[in-house]
Write an enzyme that holds these catalytic residues in place. Sequence first.
Site, PDB file in Angstrom:
ATOM      1  N   HIS A  18      -3.836  -8.836  -4.274  1.00 42.71           N
ATOM      2  CA  HIS A  18      -3.309  -8.915  -5.636  1.00 42.71           C
ATOM      3  C   HIS A  18      -4.312  -8.362  -6.652  1.00 42.71           C
ATOM      4  O   HIS A  18      -4.484  -8.910  -7.735  1.00 42.71           O
ATOM      5  CB  HIS A  18      -2.864 -10.348  -5.969  1.00 42.71           C
ATOM      6  CG  HIS A  18      -1.613 -10.707  -5.234  1.00 42.71           C
ATOM      7  ND1 HIS A  18      -0.365 -10.335  -5.667  1.00 42.71           N
ATOM      8  CD2 HIS A  18      -1.428 -11.365  -4.062  1.00 42.71           C
ATOM      9  CE1 HIS A  18       0.546 -10.754  -4.791  1.00 42.71           C
ATOM     10  NE2 HIS A  18      -0.066 -11.385  -3.813  1.00 42.71           N
ATOM     11  N   SER A 104       2.931  -4.415   7.296  1.00 35.96           N
ATOM     12  CA  SER A 104       3.381  -3.196   6.615  1.00 35.96           C
ATOM     13  C   SER A 104       4.292  -2.312   7.455  1.00 35.96           C
ATOM     14  O   SER A 104       4.196  -1.079   7.417  1.00 35.96           O
ATOM     15  CB  SER A 104       2.189  -2.381   6.115  1.00 35.96           C
ATOM     16  OG  SER A 104       1.726  -2.910   4.915  1.00 35.96           O
ATOM     17  N   SER A 105       5.201  -2.922   8.208  1.00 35.51           N
ATOM     18  CA  SER A 105       6.131  -2.115   9.010  1.00 35.51           C
ATOM     19  C   SER A 105       6.982  -1.207   8.117  1.00 35.51           C
ATOM     20  O   SER A 105       7.217  -0.043   8.449  1.00 35.51           O
ATOM     21  CB  SER A 105       7.025  -3.012   9.867  1.00 35.51           C
ATOM     22  OG  SER A 105       7.629  -4.015   9.084  1.00 35.51           O
ATOM     23  N   ASP A 146      -1.076  -0.535   0.544  1.00 32.94           N
ATOM     24  CA  ASP A 146      -0.572  -0.446   1.917  1.00 32.94           C
ATOM     25  C   ASP A 146      -0.376   1.010   2.337  1.00 32.94           C
ATOM     26  O   ASP A 146      -0.829   1.435   3.403  1.00 32.94           O
ATOM     27  CB  ASP A 146       0.741  -1.226   2.042  1.00 32.94           C
ATOM     28  CG  ASP A 146       0.572  -2.665   1.584  1.00 32.94           C
ATOM     29  OD1 ASP A 146      -0.504  -3.240   1.837  1.00 32.94           O
ATOM     30  OD2 ASP A 146       1.499  -3.205   0.971  1.00 32.94           O
TER      31      ASP A 146
END
Length: 332
Positions: A18, A104-105, A146
């Site tokens: 964050h 993080s697929s 990501d």
Amino acid sequence: MTTRIARAPGRVNLIGDHTDYTGGLVFPMAVDRWTEIRFEPADRVELTSADEAEPVSLPLHVADPTAVNPHWGRYVAGVVSELQPTTGIHGHVTTTIPIGGGMSSSHALEVAVALALGFEGSVVELAQLTQRAENRASGVPTGIMDQFAIAGGVAGHALLMDCGALTIEPVPVPEDVEIVVRFVAHRTLVGSAYADRVAECAAAAREIGPLRAATVAAVDGIADPVVRRRARHVVEENQRVLDFAAALRSHDLAAAGRLMVASHESLRDLYDTSTPVMDAAVAELCATAGVYGARMTGGGFGGCVVALTAPGALHHGWGVRAVDGARVTDEA
Ligand code: GLA
């Protein structure tokens, strides 16, 4: 016709959560689980998936990715609408990244689709394009971490990333540690308080300027107590990322572990993104011999926890290694 393969790894974040959407510091790595698309050129974008019942079939111009069905096609459509490719693909998707498991697929799918559709550009541009695709497809204002980690991974290294300057400094992962990810609970950031957190940080920045440059003293002066707590997490988390990278470099694994725990406590107490189940998972890991530290990782509200351990300390969970970022190859 040659079949080609677009291959994108998952990611885990070791510390620095964050902070990305405030232009802050994060410390993820691309991990040895991959989403692969085997593809050939075609007129449209047509994908089947080993893990999804329904195929995705899209034209090369998609006006509204959020209206696409099946649901997984929205990530594909987000990329198509951002990239506006001139040629489509016909392909099949497989993955070894646990779907919806916090590694993080969906971001790996976006990056693989962009590469399969012929994206040409830098790692930063690939990360920016797929971040916009994700934001459009999901409606959640997620940051760049990501996609940047998936695009820019370096084997054997974690990535000290500056999400303001958009730079990556690879830091070697010591050879005598293991990084273990444990799945806690399925979650989606859609409908979560993620967007509230982004708004709270924006409110803090309106009051005291960019959080990346803010001091703890400035944060203490923020009027609203909730906004003040959020900003304090971000400012202190940025410092923890730098301290963690220094601890890894000097092989002070105990210090690295303590920083992970401090990060977890901050996400729990100041940022309110942990859950009791995640807190219990972190406590259990930290009470295990050979574990240097553990924390929630990623967006929170469920998802995963990550631990830094001596080799062989944990027997359950996904042991992960740092790998290179996404690329396209010819089929072997
Ligand atoms: C999710 C988002 C990232 C980042 C993390 C929290 O994974 O996709 O951009 O904000 O949450 O660090």
